[in-house]
Motif scaffolding. Structure first.
Motif, mmCIF file in Angstrom:
data_model
loop_
_atom_site.group_PDB
_atom_site.id
_atom_site.type_symbol
_atom_site.label_atom_id
_atom_site.label_comp_id
_atom_site.label_asym_id
_atom_site.label_seq_id
_atom_site.Cartn_x
_atom_site.Cartn_y
_atom_site.Cartn_z
ATOM 1 N N THR A 22 54.934 19.267 77.969
ATOM 2 C CA THR A 22 53.943 20.659 78.115
ATOM 3 C C THR A 22 52.901 20.201 78.629
ATOM 4 N N PRO A 23 52.502 19.699 79.925
ATOM 5 C CA PRO A 23 51.305 19.225 80.556
ATOM 6 C C PRO A 23 50.334 20.527 80.458
ATOM 7 N N ASN A 24 49.047 20.167 80.269
ATOM 8 C CA ASN A 24 48.027 21.198 80.274
ATOM 9 C C ASN A 24 48.286 22.491 79.441
ATOM 10 N N SER A 25 48.965 22.472 78.403
ATOM 11 C CA SER A 25 49.310 23.467 77.546
ATOM 12 C C SER A 25 48.514 23.470 76.447
ATOM 13 N N LYS A 26 47.408 24.433 76.390
ATOM 14 C CA LYS A 26 46.271 24.688 75.394
ATOM 15 C C LYS A 26 46.994 24.511 73.919
ATOM 16 N N ALA A 27 48.475 25.032 73.811
ATOM 17 C CA ALA A 27 48.955 25.255 72.527
ATOM 18 C C ALA A 27 49.490 24.059 71.854
ATOM 19 N N THR A 28 49.640 22.695 72.642
ATOM 20 C CA THR A 28 50.297 21.629 72.429
ATOM 21 C C THR A 28 49.353 20.399 72.642
ATOM 22 N N LYS A 29 48.106 20.467 72.930
ATOM 23 C CA LYS A 29 47.182 19.575 73.445
ATOM 24 C C LYS A 29 46.860 18.870 72.216
ATOM 25 N N THR A 30 46.880 17.623 71.845
ATOM 26 C CA THR A 30 46.527 16.996 70.974
ATOM 27 C C THR A 30 45.388 16.112 70.843
ATOM 28 N N MET A 31 44.979 15.485 69.796
ATOM 29 C CA MET A 31 43.891 14.501 69.918
ATOM 30 C C MET A 31 43.682 13.716 70.951
ATOM 31 N N SER A 32 44.958 12.651 71.048
ATOM 32 C CA SER A 32 45.251 11.735 71.963
ATOM 33 C C SER A 32 45.087 12.321 73.443
ATOM 34 N N VAL A 33 45.742 13.542 73.564
ATOM 35 C CA VAL A 33 45.901 14.001 74.916
ATOM 36 C C VAL A 33 44.382 14.488 75.676
ATOM 37 N N ILE A 34 43.728 15.044 74.667
ATOM 38 C CA ILE A 34 42.281 15.374 75.038
ATOM 39 C C ILE A 34 41.347 14.283 75.181
ATOM 40 N N SER A 35 41.467 13.419 74.271
ATOM 41 C CA SER A 35 40.759 12.123 74.782
ATOM 42 C C SER A 35 40.799 11.435 75.833
ATOM 43 N N ARG A 36 41.947 11.126 76.250
ATOM 44 C CA ARG A 36 42.444 10.726 77.382
ATOM 45 C C ARG A 36 42.122 11.561 78.649
ATOM 46 N N GLU A 37 42.181 12.577 78.515
ATOM 47 C CA GLU A 37 41.790 13.703 79.507
ATOM 48 C C GLU A 37 40.199 13.484 79.940
ATOM 49 N N ASN A 38 39.334 13.586 78.755
ATOM 50 C CA ASN A 38 38.141 13.303 78.995
ATOM 51 C C ASN A 38 37.950 11.934 79.375
ATOM 52 N N LEU A 39 38.499 10.783 79.120
ATOM 53 C CA LEU A 39 38.006 9.474 79.190
ATOM 54 C C LEU A 39 38.539 9.425 80.783
ATOM 55 N N ILE A 40 39.493 9.625 81.045
ATOM 56 C CA ILE A 40 39.869 9.291 82.563
ATOM 57 C C ILE A 40 39.796 10.304 83.667
ATOM 58 N N ASP A 41 40.454 11.412 83.350
ATOM 59 C CA ASP A 41 40.763 12.479 84.380
ATOM 60 C C ASP A 41 39.231 13.097 84.609
ATOM 61 N N PHE A 42 38.599 13.538 83.485
ATOM 62 C CA PHE A 42 37.514 14.362 83.889
ATOM 63 C C PHE A 42 36.000 13.721 83.756
ATOM 64 N N ASP A 43 36.268 12.074 83.930
ATOM 65 C CA ASP A 43 35.100 11.322 83.969
ATOM 66 C C ASP A 43 34.105 11.502 83.063
ATOM 67 N N LYS A 44 34.427 11.867 81.685
ATOM 68 C CA LYS A 44 33.501 11.915 80.615
ATOM 69 C C LYS A 44 33.767 10.788 79.642
ATOM 70 N N PHE A 45 33.590 9.524 80.156
ATOM 71 C CA PHE A 45 34.067 8.496 79.380
ATOM 72 C C PHE A 45 33.620 8.202 78.258
ATOM 73 N N ALA A 46 32.124 8.722 77.956
ATOM 74 C CA ALA A 46 31.570 8.297 76.624
ATOM 75 C C ALA A 46 31.909 9.468 75.653
ATOM 76 N N TYR A 47 32.197 10.740 76.118
ATOM 77 C CA TYR A 47 32.657 11.775 75.514
ATOM 78 C C TYR A 47 34.140 11.715 74.889
ATOM 79 N N GLY A 48 35.002 11.147 75.725
ATOM 80 C CA GLY A 48 36.232 10.842 75.388
ATOM 81 C C GLY A 48 36.350 9.691 74.446
ATOM 82 N N SER A 49 35.449 8.647 74.599
ATOM 83 C CA SER A 49 35.282 7.693 73.537
ATOM 84 C C SER A 49 34.985 8.146 72.353
ATOM 85 N N ALA A 50 33.844 9.130 72.179
ATOM 86 C CA ALA A 50 33.610 9.776 70.976
ATOM 87 C C ALA A 50 34.784 10.374 70.184
ATOM 88 N N GLN A 51 35.812 10.933 70.917
ATOM 89 C CA GLN A 51 36.780 11.906 70.409
ATOM 90 C C GLN A 51 37.600 10.849 69.923
#
Lengths: 316, 279
Positions: free
Chosen positions: A258-287
């Motif tokens: 279920t890519p990009n589904s808000k209903a299933t996005k878990t902590m690991s998924v959202i962290s990686r998204e911020n770390l790598i895809d959204f270029d919010k490296f530090a923010y993803g590290s915090a998560q």
């Protein structure tokens, strides 16, 4: 005369050898586990970005929580801890973990009870239940994505044929059913593991207890609640904690099913998204640091409350 | 032996349950195989039994961009990771299981703790380390990062295994003046082979199936491992998901695993349960 100094020497030699034997493993684990973890935690207190890994500056807790007062006097809170997307991910992770582990335990115990009975073809059944476990997660995600396909999926076809559904539903795409789809696949894939652990626990219960209960005419349900369950509980506790830890960090199944589904996005998924895809490296590290903290707290609580003996030492 | 009707009902009920368990376990894989042998538009008709036997999807996958390359990557990475982990784990487990020293239990718990790690927690740090070592987008990035789960697992299982070996064999060797290194290579290794095969196989499966690190630490298609290649397999257009080739690729990478697992069934079950359930 027995030479005591020689014996001491031997013991010391063994201990020294032990040190040399352990050193490479400890160094390896330090490099791939401890150091990266410390760096992740460090990054979470900086404003590092993916493109400029060494240019980050210390900004304290701003990635977690930041209070900013505007010139108009209004106060704005920012950071992960007030980010609704993060809390949504936390809720999804907890919901997923609790429900999946609950069903896996119930089904796993059920299958283990079946496999613990003696019947013809037992070996074949045990082989069959190992298949979901042997299939790579990504492959099972794709297999089930195809089976759960809204137009051409066999699951919808079955459900329509037996009259449960009027017409097919978009299992993985619809926000109401995405979590159910993920749960179905995860339970299907991981129940065998649970069943095997339960079975190992069941097989350690001496058979004569059951014989005695049978002679005394105890009802089978009572045998289950009063004998089987208490005796299998230590094994079950360990199995549940292993599964729970695995469930809390789930990534691959959700990323693919279920890519990009808000209903299933878990902590690991959202962290990686911020770390790598959204270029919010530090923010993803915090998560990811928060996820680590949550899991660490959970483990400590569980060991403390459940008095689980994970090392297997001292009770032989 | 005659059975009462009640016993018959129970017996039938029991076997019905067994059938349900087996069907649910194997149906998805069966259906993937069935789909993989369908060609063209036949894939969009729902069949419960095989109707078609076309190897078109398999040809598409095998001749397609980089799939074989991905298989080679995966074999190489998993193989090297497992050999490395086993090498480090054998000596370490000997020390952990046979030599008494202070802090042993703590060390064991720490190792178990590492294997329970959420991998995302080390992702940022590993990313930096891999960039620093200049191995980003090479197989070595995966070999390095997979150590975080293969090494604790192999150490843990081999330690529990060695702990159960009788002390006498070792004592005899010590009296003969064997050094610890000789004890491991000459006395323990011959006894350890079965455990090494099982642990190695389980670690191999773990490395073969890994997704998060492989996705993050590779960028070009030629460096992908099998799970990443399957997850990102795309068709001619964005909307068109090539289900046939995906199923064929899935079957190709899963069949060897299923065969291995079925061959080593008993040992795998023993190895899996050695991980935790001992009390």
């Amino acid at each position: 005369m027995f030479d005591f100094s020689k014996e001491l020497d031997l013991e010391a030699q063994r201990r020294r050898a032990a040190f040399y034997f352990l050193a490479p493993m400890i160094i390896a684990l330090f490099c791939v586990a401890a150091w990266p973890l410390l760096r992740t935690i460090y990054f979470s207190f900086t404003d590092t970005s993916l493109t400029n890994l060494y240019g980050g500056e210390w900004i304290g807790f701003d990635n977690y929580l930041q209070r900013r007062e505007l010139s108009s006097g209004r106060v704005i809170w920012r950071g992960t801890l007030v980010d609704p997307a993060w809390w949504n991910a936390v809720w999804n992770t907890v919901r997923f973990s609790v429900i999946s582990v609950f069903f896996e335990t119930v089904f796993g115990l059920g299958i283990a009870l079946v496999l613990n009975a003696e019947f013809r073809g037992r070996g074949w059944v045990r082989a069959a239940i190992l298949i979901p476990w042997a299939i790579p997660t990504i492959v099972s995600a794709k297999m089930w994505a195809w089976m759960l396909n809204d137009q051409f999926g066999i699951i919808n076809d079955i459900l329509v044929r037996i009259g449960i559904l009027e017409r097919g539903i978009a299992w993985t795409a619809s926000i109401d059913t995405a979590m159910t789809a993920v749960l179905i696949v995860d339970i299907w894939k991981t129940t065998p593991f649970m069943a095997l652990l339960c079975l190992a626990g069941l097989q350690m219960i001496p058979r004569d207890i059951y014989e005695a209960a049978k002679i005394d005419g105890v009802h089978p349900l009572k045998v289950f609640w009063k004998i089987t369950l208490p005796l299998v509980r230590p094994a079950l506790m360990v199995a549940v904690i292993f599964r729970m830890l695995d469930a809390l960090r789930i990534f691959d199944l959700i990323y693919v099913l279920t890519p990009n589904s808000k209903a299933t996005k878990t902590m690991s998924v959202i962290s990686r998204e911020n770390l790598i895809d959204f270029d919010k490296f530090a923010y993803g590290s915090a998560q990811s640091t928060l996820l680590f903290a949550i899991i660490a707290i959970f483990v400590s609580l569980y060991i403390w409350l459940g008095k689980v003996n994970l090392s297997g030492e001292g009770n032989q | 032996m005659t059975r009462t009707p009640w016993e018959w009902t129970r017996l039938i009920g029991f076997y019905a349950l067994v059938v349900v368990i087996v069907v649910i376990s194997i149906f998805p894989f069966y259906y993937a195989i069935l789909t993989s042998f369908k060609s063209g538009t036949a894939i969009f008709e729902i069949n419960y039994l095989p109707v078609d036997f076309s190897v078109q999807n398999y040809i598409t996958v095998m001749t397609g961009r980089n799939f074989i390359r991905s298989v080679i990557n995966s074999v190489f990475i998993s193989g090297v990771t497992v050999l490395l982990a086993l090498f480090l784990a054998v000596t370490a487990s000997y020390a952990l299981s046979r030599v008494r020293f202070r802090g042993r239990s703590l060390l064991l718990i720490t190792i178990l703790g590492v294997s329970m790690f959420p991998q995302i927690a080390v992702l940022a740090g590993l990313f930096e380390l891999i960039r620093f070592l200049g191995i980003y987008n090479t197989p070595w990035a995966m070999v390095l990062s997979y150590t975080i789960f293969t090494l604790p697992f192999t150490v843990w299982v081999l330690t529990t295994f060695m702990r159960d070996l009788p002390i006498e064999i070792e004592e005899a060797a010590i009296i003969d003046g064997a050094t610890p290194w000789n004890i491991i290579t000459k006395v323990f290794m011959p006894l350890l082979w079965p455990a090494l095969v099982t642990t190695g196989l389980l670690a191999f499966i773990g490395a073969w199936n890994e997704f998060l690190f492989a996705l993050t630490f590779t960028i070009s298609e030629t460096q992908r491992t099998v799970p990443v290649a399957i997850a990102l397999l795309s068709g001619a257009s964005e909307q068109e998901i090539p289900w046939g080739p995906i199923m064929a690729a899935s079957v190709i990478v899963t069949v060897p695993l299923v065969i291995l697992v079925l061959i080593f069934q008993r040992k795998i079950v023993a190895g899996l349960t050695a991980g935790g359930v001992k009390g």
